[in-house]
Design a protein around this motif. Sequence first.
Motif, PDB file in Angstrom:
ATOM      1  N   GLY A  32       0.819  -1.210   0.000  1.00 17.82           N
ATOM      2  CA  GLY A  32       0.000   0.000   0.000  1.00 17.82           C
ATOM      3  C   GLY A  32       0.851   1.258   0.000  1.00 17.82           C
ATOM      4  O   GLY A  32       0.534   2.241  -0.667  1.00 17.82           O
ATOM      5  N   LEU A  33       1.954   1.228   0.731  1.00 23.60           N
ATOM      6  CA  LEU A  33       2.861   2.373   0.769  1.00 23.60           C
ATOM      7  C   LEU A  33       3.548   2.553  -0.587  1.00 23.60           C
ATOM      8  O   LEU A  33       3.687   3.674  -1.074  1.00 23.60           O
ATOM      9  N   ARG A  34       3.931   1.452  -1.222  1.00 22.81           N
ATOM     10  CA  ARG A  34       4.523   1.533  -2.567  1.00 22.81           C
ATOM     11  C   ARG A  34       3.514   2.088  -3.565  1.00 22.81           C
ATOM     12  O   ARG A  34       3.857   2.904  -4.416  1.00 22.81           O
ATOM     13  N   TYR A  35       2.265   1.650  -3.454  1.00 26.66           N
ATOM     14  CA  TYR A  35       1.219   2.166  -4.342  1.00 26.66           C
ATOM     15  C   TYR A  35       1.067   3.680  -4.152  1.00 26.66           C
ATOM     16  O   TYR A  35       0.927   4.435  -5.115  1.00 26.66           O
ATOM     17  N   MET A  36       1.102   4.132  -2.902  1.00 26.83           N
ATOM     18  CA  MET A  36       1.006   5.563  -2.617  1.00 26.83           C
ATOM     19  C   MET A  36       2.176   6.305  -3.269  1.00 26.83           C
ATOM     20  O   MET A  36       1.995   7.370  -3.852  1.00 26.83           O
ATOM     21  N   ALA A  37       3.366   5.739  -3.186  1.00 28.12           N
ATOM     22  CA  ALA A  37       4.545   6.369  -3.784  1.00 28.12           C
ATOM     23  C   ALA A  37       4.375   6.509  -5.295  1.00 28.12           C
ATOM     24  O   ALA A  37       4.691   7.551  -5.871  1.00 28.12           O
ATOM     25  N   ILE A  38       3.842   5.480  -5.924  1.00 25.53           N
ATOM     26  CA  ILE A  38       3.639   5.515  -7.378  1.00 25.53           C
ATOM     27  C   ILE A  38       2.554   6.524  -7.738  1.00 25.53           C
ATOM     28  O   ILE A  38       2.743   7.370  -8.612  1.00 25.53           O
ATOM     29  N   SER A  39       1.420   6.454  -7.072  1.00 26.93           N
ATOM     30  CA  SER A  39       0.305   7.333  -7.433  1.00 26.93           C
ATOM     31  C   SER A  39       0.591   8.793  -7.113  1.00 26.93           C
ATOM     32  O   SER A  39       0.233   9.682  -7.874  1.00 26.93           O
ATOM     33  N   ARG A  40       1.267   9.059  -6.006  1.00 22.89           N
ATOM     34  CA  ARG A  40       1.590  10.443  -5.659  1.00 22.89           C
ATOM     35  C   ARG A  40       2.847  10.929  -6.371  1.00 22.89           C
ATOM     36  O   ARG A  40       3.154  12.109  -6.336  1.00 22.89           O
ATOM     37  N   GLY A  41       3.562  10.044  -7.015  1.00 28.06           N
ATOM     38  CA  GLY A  41       4.747  10.425  -7.765  1.00 28.06           C
ATOM     39  C   GLY A  41       4.437  10.839  -9.189  1.00 28.06           C
ATOM     40  O   GLY A  41       5.291  11.377  -9.885  1.00 28.06           O
ATOM     41  N   ARG A  42       3.217  10.608  -9.616  1.00 32.92           N
ATOM     42  CA  ARG A  42       2.825  10.977 -10.978  1.00 32.92           C
ATOM     43  C   ARG A  42       2.742  12.486 -11.125  1.00 32.92           C
ATOM     44  O   ARG A  42       2.507  13.210 -10.176  1.00 32.92           O
ATOM     45  N   LYS A  44       0.432  14.181 -12.257  1.00 32.05           N
ATOM     46  CA  LYS A  44      -0.913  14.697 -11.968  1.00 32.05           C
ATOM     47  C   LYS A  44      -1.042  15.181 -10.527  1.00 32.05           C
ATOM     48  O   LYS A  44      -1.886  16.003 -10.224  1.00 32.05           O
ATOM     49  N   ALA A  45      -0.222  14.656  -9.659  1.00 29.92           N
ATOM     50  CA  ALA A  45      -0.282  15.039  -8.245  1.00 29.92           C
ATOM     51  C   ALA A  45       0.179  16.490  -8.095  1.00 29.92           C
ATOM     52  O   ALA A  45       1.139  16.907  -8.736  1.00 29.92           O
ATOM     53  N   PRO A  46      -0.518  17.271  -7.255  1.00 33.47           N
ATOM     54  CA  PRO A  46      -0.058  18.643  -7.018  1.00 33.47           C
ATOM     55  C   PRO A  46       1.379  18.637  -6.500  1.00 33.47           C
ATOM     56  O   PRO A  46       1.763  17.753  -5.740  1.00 33.47           O
ATOM     57  N   GLN A  49       2.112  17.991  -2.892  1.00 30.61           N
ATOM     58  CA  GLN A  49       1.738  16.668  -2.393  1.00 30.61           C
ATOM     59  C   GLN A  49       2.513  15.550  -3.078  1.00 30.61           C
ATOM     60  O   GLN A  49       2.320  14.381  -2.772  1.00 30.61           O
ATOM     61  N   ARG A  50       3.403  15.907  -3.976  1.00 28.84           N
ATOM     62  CA  ARG A  50       4.153  14.900  -4.729  1.00 28.84           C
ATOM     63  C   ARG A  50       5.056  14.091  -3.803  1.00 28.84           C
ATOM     64  O   ARG A  50       5.631  14.619  -2.857  1.00 28.84           O
ATOM     65  N   TRP A  51       5.170  12.798  -4.067  1.00 30.44           N
ATOM     66  CA  TRP A  51       5.995  11.889  -3.271  1.00 30.44           C
ATOM     67  C   TRP A  51       7.414  12.452  -3.207  1.00 30.44           C
ATOM     68  O   TRP A  51       7.989  12.844  -4.234  1.00 30.44           O
ATOM     69  N   PRO A  52       8.015  12.518  -2.022  1.00 27.35           N
ATOM     70  CA  PRO A  52       9.299  13.205  -1.873  1.00 27.35           C
ATOM     71  C   PRO A  52      10.530  12.432  -2.345  1.00 27.35           C
ATOM     72  O   PRO A  52      11.625  12.983  -2.376  1.00 27.35           O
ATOM     73  N   PHE A  53      10.364  11.170  -2.743  1.00 29.89           N
ATOM     74  CA  PHE A  53      11.511  10.358  -3.132  1.00 29.89           C
ATOM     75  C   PHE A  53      11.399   9.933  -4.583  1.00 29.89           C
ATOM     76  O   PHE A  53      10.315   9.638  -5.073  1.00 29.89           O
TER      77      PHE A  53
END
Length: 99
Positions: A32-42, A44-46, A49-53
């Motif tokens: 679930g955490l990996r999925y969050m990293a992928i989805s927030r790393g796109r 499209k994410a503001p 809020q973009r994944w920091p790594f």
Amino acid sequence: MTEHKDPAYISFTDAAALLVRRGIAGSITPRGLRYMAISRGRRKAPDEQRWPFGDGPGQEPYLVAGRTRMMRTARLLEYLEEFPPKGRGPARDANGSDS
């Protein structure tokens, strides 16, 4: 009693357990955490809020140890305290509303 200090870098597996222990997430798996990293790393994410790594602009590179991607623990916790996980969880139906 000895104070427990977080490691400087953490894997997705250990990070998921830490988020539950800290109460940042009620439950979360490494997947679930990996999925969050992928989805927030796109893109499209503001930006805020973009994944920091990752390898993108403004992202901190992962530290690779063997086949494991490691993240700086302090930065991960800061990010997730500001933008906590919002998974579907067991108490939500397929439409995302509470049962």
